[in-house]
Design an enzyme around this catalytic site. Structure first.
Site, PDB file in Angstrom:
ATOM      1  N   SER A 127      13.449   7.877  23.690  1.00  0.00           N
ATOM      2  CA  SER A 127      13.577   7.441  22.292  1.00  0.00           C
ATOM      3  C   SER A 127      12.354   7.773  21.445  1.00  0.00           C
ATOM      4  CB  SER A 127      13.769   5.926  22.297  1.00  0.00           C
ATOM      5  OG  SER A 127      13.566   5.384  21.016  1.00  0.00           O
ATOM      6  N   GLU A 129      11.202   5.829  19.520  1.00  0.00           N
ATOM      7  CA  GLU A 129      10.420   4.577  19.482  1.00  0.00           C
ATOM      8  C   GLU A 129       9.192   4.687  20.395  1.00  0.00           C
ATOM      9  OE1 GLU A 129       9.891   0.631  17.981  1.00  0.00           O
ATOM     10  OE2 GLU A 129      11.216   2.253  17.354  1.00  0.00           O
ATOM     11  N   TYR A 150      10.179  -2.686  23.900  1.00  0.00           N
ATOM     12  CA  TYR A 150      11.225  -1.673  24.091  1.00  0.00           C
ATOM     13  C   TYR A 150      10.601  -0.283  24.211  1.00  0.00           C
ATOM     14  CZ  TYR A 150      14.951   1.600  22.801  1.00  0.00           C
ATOM     15  OH  TYR A 150      15.827   2.669  22.767  1.00  0.00           O
TER      16      TYR A 150
HETATM   17  P1  NAP Z   1      23.942   0.502  22.781  1.00  0.00           P
HETATM   18  O1  NAP Z   1      25.118   0.713  21.895  1.00  0.00           O
HETATM   19  O2  NAP Z   1      23.151  -0.752  22.626  1.00  0.00           O
HETATM   20  O3  NAP Z   1      24.448   0.604  24.300  1.00  0.00           O
HETATM   21  C1  NAP Z   1      23.669   0.156  25.356  1.00  0.00           C
HETATM   22  C2  NAP Z   1      24.561   0.009  26.568  1.00  0.00           C
HETATM   23  O4  NAP Z   1      23.765  -0.447  27.669  1.00  0.00           O
HETATM   24  C3  NAP Z   1      25.713  -0.980  26.415  1.00  0.00           C
HETATM   25  O5  NAP Z   1      26.875  -0.395  26.929  1.00  0.00           O
HETATM   26  C4  NAP Z   1      25.278  -2.147  27.285  1.00  0.00           C
HETATM   27  O6  NAP Z   1      26.339  -2.877  27.835  1.00  0.00           O
HETATM   28  C5  NAP Z   1      24.525  -1.410  28.383  1.00  0.00           C
HETATM   29  N1  NAP Z   1      23.672  -2.308  29.149  1.00  0.00           N
HETATM   30  C6  NAP Z   1      22.792  -3.222  28.687  1.00  0.00           C
HETATM   31  N2  NAP Z   1      22.232  -3.883  29.700  1.00  0.00           N
HETATM   32  C7  NAP Z   1      22.782  -3.405  30.840  1.00  0.00           C
HETATM   33  C8  NAP Z   1      22.630  -3.722  32.221  1.00  0.00           C
HETATM   34  N3  NAP Z   1      21.813  -4.682  32.635  1.00  0.00           N
HETATM   35  N4  NAP Z   1      23.332  -3.013  33.115  1.00  0.00           N
HETATM   36  C9  NAP Z   1      24.209  -2.049  32.710  1.00  0.00           C
HETATM   37  N5  NAP Z   1      24.400  -1.714  31.414  1.00  0.00           N
HETATM   38  C10 NAP Z   1      23.701  -2.390  30.497  1.00  0.00           C
HETATM   39  O7  NAP Z   1      22.913   1.712  22.658  1.00  0.00           O
HETATM   40  P2  NAP Z   1      23.136   3.191  22.059  1.00  0.00           P
HETATM   41  O8  NAP Z   1      22.704   3.176  20.642  1.00  0.00           O
HETATM   42  O9  NAP Z   1      24.463   3.690  22.457  1.00  0.00           O
HETATM   43  O10 NAP Z   1      22.004   3.994  22.830  1.00  0.00           O
HETATM   44  C11 NAP Z   1      22.251   4.576  24.108  1.00  0.00           C
HETATM   45  C12 NAP Z   1      20.910   4.784  24.803  1.00  0.00           C
HETATM   46  O11 NAP Z   1      20.091   5.641  24.024  1.00  0.00           O
HETATM   47  C13 NAP Z   1      20.109   3.503  24.998  1.00  0.00           C
HETATM   48  O12 NAP Z   1      19.392   3.638  26.208  1.00  0.00           O
HETATM   49  C14 NAP Z   1      19.149   3.504  23.820  1.00  0.00           C
HETATM   50  O13 NAP Z   1      17.999   2.746  24.132  1.00  0.00           O
HETATM   51  C15 NAP Z   1      18.860   4.996  23.704  1.00  0.00           C
HETATM   52  N6  NAP Z   1      18.489   5.502  22.377  1.00  0.00           N
HETATM   53  C16 NAP Z   1      19.289   5.199  21.307  1.00  0.00           C
HETATM   54  C17 NAP Z   1      18.972   5.745  20.060  1.00  0.00           C
HETATM   55  C18 NAP Z   1      19.822   5.441  18.859  1.00  0.00           C
HETATM   56  O14 NAP Z   1      19.348   5.680  17.734  1.00  0.00           O
HETATM   57  N7  NAP Z   1      21.041   4.984  19.023  1.00  0.00           N
HETATM   58  C19 NAP Z   1      17.847   6.581  19.919  1.00  0.00           C
HETATM   59  C20 NAP Z   1      17.086   6.874  21.048  1.00  0.00           C
HETATM   60  C21 NAP Z   1      17.432   6.335  22.284  1.00  0.00           C
HETATM   61  P3  NAP Z   1      26.916  -4.208  27.133  1.00  0.00           P
HETATM   62  O15 NAP Z   1      27.922  -3.725  26.130  1.00  0.00           O
HETATM   63  O16 NAP Z   1      27.509  -4.961  28.261  1.00  0.00           O
HETATM   64  O17 NAP Z   1      25.776  -4.911  26.475  1.00  0.00           O
HETATM   65  O1  G4F Z   2      18.126  -0.362  13.014  1.00  0.00           O
HETATM   66  P1  G4F Z   2      16.891  -0.748  13.705  1.00  0.00           P
HETATM   67  O2  G4F Z   2      16.908  -2.044  14.435  1.00  0.00           O
HETATM   68  O3  G4F Z   2      16.521   0.464  14.651  1.00  0.00           O
HETATM   69  P2  G4F Z   2      15.145   0.916  15.352  1.00  0.00           P
HETATM   70  O4  G4F Z   2      14.220  -0.224  15.497  1.00  0.00           O
HETATM   71  O5  G4F Z   2      14.649   2.108  14.631  1.00  0.00           O
HETATM   72  O6  G4F Z   2      15.670   1.301  16.808  1.00  0.00           O
HETATM   73  C1  G4F Z   2      16.784   2.182  16.998  1.00  0.00           C
HETATM   74  O7  G4F Z   2      16.307   3.506  17.054  1.00  0.00           O
HETATM   75  C2  G4F Z   2      15.462   3.803  18.188  1.00  0.00           C
HETATM   76  C3  G4F Z   2      15.053   5.279  18.057  1.00  0.00           C
HETATM   77  O8  G4F Z   2      13.909   5.387  17.246  1.00  0.00           O
HETATM   78  C4  G4F Z   2      16.240   3.546  19.448  1.00  0.00           C
HETATM   79  F1  G4F Z   2      15.508   3.889  20.531  1.00  0.00           F
HETATM   80  C5  G4F Z   2      16.643   2.085  19.506  1.00  0.00           C
HETATM   81  O9  G4F Z   2      17.425   1.848  20.678  1.00  0.00           O
HETATM   82  C6  G4F Z   2      17.492   1.762  18.282  1.00  0.00           C
HETATM   83  O10 G4F Z   2      18.690   2.476  18.380  1.00  0.00           O
HETATM   84  O11 G4F Z   2      15.695  -0.820  12.665  1.00  0.00           O
HETATM   85  C7  G4F Z   2      15.378   0.275  11.831  1.00  0.00           C
HETATM   86  C8  G4F Z   2      14.376  -0.144  10.790  1.00  0.00           C
HETATM   87  C9  G4F Z   2      13.164  -0.905  11.333  1.00  0.00           C
HETATM   88  O12 G4F Z   2      12.030  -0.441  10.680  1.00  0.00           O
HETATM   89  C10 G4F Z   2      13.413  -2.348  10.952  1.00  0.00           C
HETATM   90  O13 G4F Z   2      12.238  -3.134  10.757  1.00  0.00           O
HETATM   91  O14 G4F Z   2      15.022  -1.061   9.896  1.00  0.00           O
HETATM   92  C11 G4F Z   2      14.140  -2.134   9.633  1.00  0.00           C
HETATM   93  N1  G4F Z   2      14.920  -3.292   9.206  1.00  0.00           N
HETATM   94  C12 G4F Z   2      14.821  -3.901   7.986  1.00  0.00           C
HETATM   95  N2  G4F Z   2      15.644  -4.959   7.934  1.00  0.00           N
HETATM   96  C13 G4F Z   2      15.814  -3.951   9.931  1.00  0.00           C
HETATM   97  C14 G4F Z   2      16.287  -5.014   9.139  1.00  0.00           C
HETATM   98  N3  G4F Z   2      16.290  -3.753  11.184  1.00  0.00           N
HETATM   99  C15 G4F Z   2      17.237  -4.579  11.659  1.00  0.00           C
HETATM  100  N4  G4F Z   2      17.744  -4.362  12.893  1.00  0.00           N
HETATM  101  N5  G4F Z   2      17.708  -5.653  10.915  1.00  0.00           N
HETATM  102  C16 G4F Z   2      17.263  -5.905   9.638  1.00  0.00           C
HETATM  103  O15 G4F Z   2      17.675  -6.853   8.998  1.00  0.00           O
END
Ligand code: NAP
Ligand code: G4F
Length: 325
Positions: A127, A129, A150
């Site tokens: 990520s 992050e 995280y």
């Molecule tokens: P997500 O929608 O939150 O999906 C996470 C998945 O992990 C869910 O299916 C969840 O299952 C499962 N999980 C959580 N705890 C678990 C456990 N103990 N054992 C088995 N499965 C478990 O996340 P996403 O946005 O699709 O992201 C997919 C991956 O990419 C994650 O690893 C995230 O950290 C990473 N990532 C995401 C982004 C982004 O912008 N979306 C960017 C960079 C990296 P439940 O439904 O049961 O909770």
């Molecule tokens: O939507 P966010 O919670 O995503 P964040 O923290 O960027 O993380 C996501 O992207 C990562 C990749 O860079 C992934 F690895 C991670 O698993 C996840 O998918 O927050 C985005 C931004 C932050 O700066 C946060 O402070 O939005 C700001 N924000 C402002 N108000 C908020 C809110 N975020 C959330 N969740 N809720 C608010 O009310």
């Protein structure tokens, strides 16, 4: 010709479900998804995949369940997308986040190693992050500076993936993905909170959205574009690290502008309340990625512009809420 088998952890998450759609649409994959036990069986992101994929029970905290899943599926490719993925929550559950998001990757790698089939390919969902406070434009060479439990956990998973590549000769890819979103995004993330909130305001179901820091910027892409990039990384001769990003960054205010404009509202200030409970102990203020390596080596590029992404999400939430009204 026999199909390849892919095992996806986090199958019912946003990316897991889009990756399953992508692999099934190719026609040459059988898809297995690892799902942890939960009290209710409804998983909206994969409801449409019933009968098309095989679900295996397992948990990233349970080594034996992972080994059993690998034995049962005999995968060619394992995509480790499971995680405690919500940055905000990682301060209230740092240990659980480290266990699942960090050590979970190690457990999957160990299950593959223990199973003994050296041809299994592994993808780790790393990520942006991990870059945290670095600022500026980041690529695969940028020094990491994670600033949430995280981010620290993801950095462990990233390095253990590289370590297994180097010490055990495993095909172990790390995709450093910048933020990507879709209509299947969890409701606690800011983009979905906004699209859902704007849809509710539009339909007269709410009169405001409570948010935290509106000044942070993210490099936001569309999740279906990114799962294709994951697959492309796994088709290479050698495993490596790749950044996937759009190369554009937008503030939360920009996202609000676009989302409210979609429903015809230009001045959205009266609909937004700021609530300190959504502020983080340390904020990642700015993320912008350089995906040149993925573009040059994989031929990957994002297809969905920012404005389209916002419109897709708001349109979908209006449709969902209208159906449930
Ligand atoms: P997500 O929608 O939150 O999906 C996470 C998945 O992990 C869910 O299916 C969840 O299952 C499962 N999980 C959580 N705890 C678990 C456990 N103990 N054992 C088995 N499965 C478990 O996340 P996403 O946005 O699709 O992201 C997919 C991956 O990419 C994650 O690893 C995230 O950290 C990473 N990532 C995401 C982004 C982004 O912008 N979306 C960017 C960079 C990296 P439940 O439904 O049961 O909770
Ligand atoms: O939507 P966010 O919670 O995503 P964040 O923290 O960027 O993380 C996501 O992207 C990562 C990749 O860079 C992934 F690895 C991670 O698993 C996840 O998918 O927050 C985005 C931004 C932050 O700066 C946060 O402070 O939005 C700001 N924000 C402002 N108000 C908020 C809110 N975020 C959330 N969740 N809720 C608010 O009310």
């Amino acid at each position: 010709m026999s199909k390849k088998r892919a095992l996806i952890t986090g199958i019912n998450g946003m990316d897991g479900s889009h990756l399953a759609d992508f692999l099934l649409a190719r026609g040459d994959y059988e898809v297995f998804g690892l799902e942890r036990r939960k009290a209710t069986y409804y998983s909206p992101n994969i409801a449409h995949l019933a009968g098309k994929i095989t679900l295996l029970k397992g948990d990233l905290s349970d080594q034996n369940s992972l080994l059993r899943a690998i034995k049962e599926c005999e995968p060619h490719e394992v995509y480790n997308l499971g995680a405690q993925s919500f940055v905000g929550e990682s301060w209230s559950m740092p240990e659980q986040t480290s266990d699942i998001t960090g050590l979970g990757a190690l457990r999957v790698l160990e299950a593959i190693r223990e199973h003994g089939n050296k041809d299994i390919k592994f993808y780790q969902a790393s990520s942006s992050e991990m870059l945290g406070k670095k600022g500026g434009v980041a690529n695969e060479e940028t020094t990491f500076y994670p600033c949430s439990p995280y981010g620290v956990s993801k950095l462990y998973a990233h390095w253990i993936t590289k370590n297994y590549r180097e010490s055990h000769g495993m095909f172990a890819v790390s995709g450093i993905l910048f933020n990507h979103e879709s209509e299947r995004r969890g409701h606690e993330f800011v983009t979905r909170k906004i699209s859902d909130g704007v849809a509710k305001i539009h339909l007269g179901l709410a009169d405001h959205i409570s948010l935290g820091n509106l000044d942070a910027s993210r490099d936001w892409g569309y999740a279906p574009d990114y799962v294709e990039g994951m697959w492309m990384m796994m088709q290479q001769e050698k495993s490596d690290d790749y950044v996937l990003a759009t190369g554009e960054t937008h503030s939360i205010r920009d996202f609000l502008d676009n989302a409210f404009n979609y429903v015809g509202i230009q001045d959205w200030s009266k609909y937004i309340k700021t609530d300190p409970k959504f502020l983080r102990p340390v904020e990642v203020s700015y993320l912008l990625g350089d995906a040149s390596k993925a573009r040059n080596i994989l031929g990957w590029k994002p297809k969905t512009p920012f404005k389209d992404l916002v419109n897709i999400m708001v349109k979908n939430d209006i449709k969902l809420l209208s159906q449930n009204k």
